[in-house]
Design a protein around this motif. Structure first.
Motif, PDB file in Angstrom:
ATOM      1  N   GLY A  47       0.734  -1.259  -0.132  1.00 17.83           N
ATOM      2  CA  GLY A  47      -0.085  -0.008   0.097  1.00 17.83           C
ATOM      3  C   GLY A  47       0.640   1.395  -0.145  1.00 17.83           C
ATOM      4  O   GLY A  47       1.921   1.297  -0.344  1.00 17.83           O
ATOM      5  N   ASP A  48       0.294   2.358   0.423  1.00 24.70           N
ATOM      6  CA  ASP A  48       0.809   3.783   0.415  1.00 24.70           C
ATOM      7  C   ASP A  48       0.534   4.486   1.691  1.00 24.70           C
ATOM      8  O   ASP A  48       0.899   5.823   1.540  1.00 24.70           O
ATOM      9  N   ASP A  49      -0.164   3.987   2.369  1.00 31.17           N
ATOM     10  CA  ASP A  49      -0.235   4.676   3.676  1.00 31.17           C
ATOM     11  C   ASP A  49       0.670   4.730   4.887  1.00 31.17           C
ATOM     12  O   ASP A  49       1.140   3.410   5.171  1.00 31.17           O
ATOM     13  N   VAL A  52       7.316   5.840   0.470  1.00 30.70           N
ATOM     14  CA  VAL A  52       6.758   5.284  -0.256  1.00 30.70           C
ATOM     15  C   VAL A  52       7.135   4.919  -1.614  1.00 30.70           C
ATOM     16  O   VAL A  52       7.847   5.920  -2.288  1.00 30.70           O
ATOM     17  N   GLY A  53       6.992   3.684  -1.987  1.00 32.61           N
ATOM     18  CA  GLY A  53       7.432   2.972  -3.301  1.00 32.61           C
ATOM     19  C   GLY A  53       6.456   2.779  -4.074  1.00 32.61           C
ATOM     20  O   GLY A  53       5.143   3.244  -4.029  1.00 32.61           O
ATOM     21  N   VAL A  54       6.340   1.611  -5.026  1.00 30.51           N
ATOM     22  CA  VAL A  54       5.492   1.169  -5.929  1.00 30.51           C
ATOM     23  C   VAL A  54       4.662   0.231  -5.037  1.00 30.51           C
ATOM     24  O   VAL A  54       5.326  -0.987  -4.928  1.00 30.51           O
ATOM     25  N   ASP A  55       3.502   0.695  -4.640  1.00 31.04           N
ATOM     26  CA  ASP A  55       2.669  -0.154  -3.888  1.00 31.04           C
ATOM     27  C   ASP A  55       3.087  -0.742  -2.420  1.00 31.04           C
ATOM     28  O   ASP A  55       2.830  -1.664  -2.078  1.00 31.04           O
ATOM     29  N   THR A  56       4.245  -0.125  -2.215  1.00 26.75           N
ATOM     30  CA  THR A  56       4.790  -0.280  -0.789  1.00 26.75           C
ATOM     31  C   THR A  56       5.240   0.912   0.115  1.00 26.75           C
ATOM     32  O   THR A  56       5.622   1.982  -0.619  1.00 26.75           O
TER      33      THR A  56
END
Length: 218
Positions: free
Chosen positions: A172-174, A200-204
């Motif tokens: 996720g991104d939260d 925050v990365g790509v979906d992580t």
């Protein structure tokens, strides 16, 4: 989900006796996110006598079926460090481990593998002096809590429990699981946390924590 059920679980050993004294902080992902990796170093504290005390980082699933953990176990009168899933659903053998002494630096890395079939634990002492790698078929578990714990059946007579260079990676991104203060169970522990940075990365989301120190009972 908060870890309201965690003290009811049988964590570091199969036993019918509940922990007398719980001290932990827990980082909890928002709904829809889950942990996919946990790593860091644990500094081995003093040990004065045999006691049923367990010091550990770990991950707990949303279904409260158990805890995946790297446990420093003081029952023998010396410390022993090993990884495992405790204690049921599924019932699995404990992984390999090794002895540890005051001042040793214990590395732990728990990662869900890329095909999401297993969690793999790698533990080391003092940069390779001893090591163990074990896999556990629990990738179906949604790990949303990351506790750092002192689970005591004896006295807290070993000094502070120190975790350093901790990295938590979640989907996720939260970033709130990282940037908000973690849950201090019952306010029972004097704790200090330093050097928290989220990325925050790509979906992580990667959460870097310089140190988590459990100083003792509050």
């Amino acid at each position: 989900m908060k870890l309201s059920q965690l003290p009811l679980l049988l964590l570091a050993a199969a036993t019918t006796t509940l922990a007398q004294d719980w001290h932990f902080v827990a980082f909890t992902t928002p709904d829809g996110q889950e942990f996919i990796s946990q790593s860091g170093n644990m500094i081995v504290p003093a040990i004065h006598e045999a006691a049923t005390n367990y010091l550990w980082p770990g991950l707990q699933s949303t279904d409260n079926s158990g805890v995946y953990q790297n446990v420093l176990d003081g029952r023998s009168g010396g410390w022993w460090f090993g990884s495992g899933w405790c204690c049921s659903n599924p019932s699995l053998p404990w992984g390999g481990g090794f002895g540890a002494a005051e001042g040793d630096v214990l590395f732990f890395n728990n990662t869900r593998n890329t095909d999401s079939s297993e969690w793999v634990s790698v533990i080391e002492k003092n940069c390779g002096e001893a090591s163990a790698t074990n896999s556990f078929p629990i990738a179906d578990k949604v790990m949303n809590d990351a506790p750092f714990a002192a689970e005591l059946y004896g006295a807290w007579d070993f000094g502070p429990v120190i975790f350093e260079d901790v990295i938590l990676i979640a989907t996720g991104d939260d970033t709130r699981f990282c940037t908000d203060n973690p849950w201090n169970y019952n306010g029972a522990t004097n704790v200090s946390i330093t050097g928290v940075i989220s990325t925050v990365g790509v979906d992580t989301v990667t959460c870097n924590i310089e140190s988590i120190t459990l100083w003792g009972p509050a």
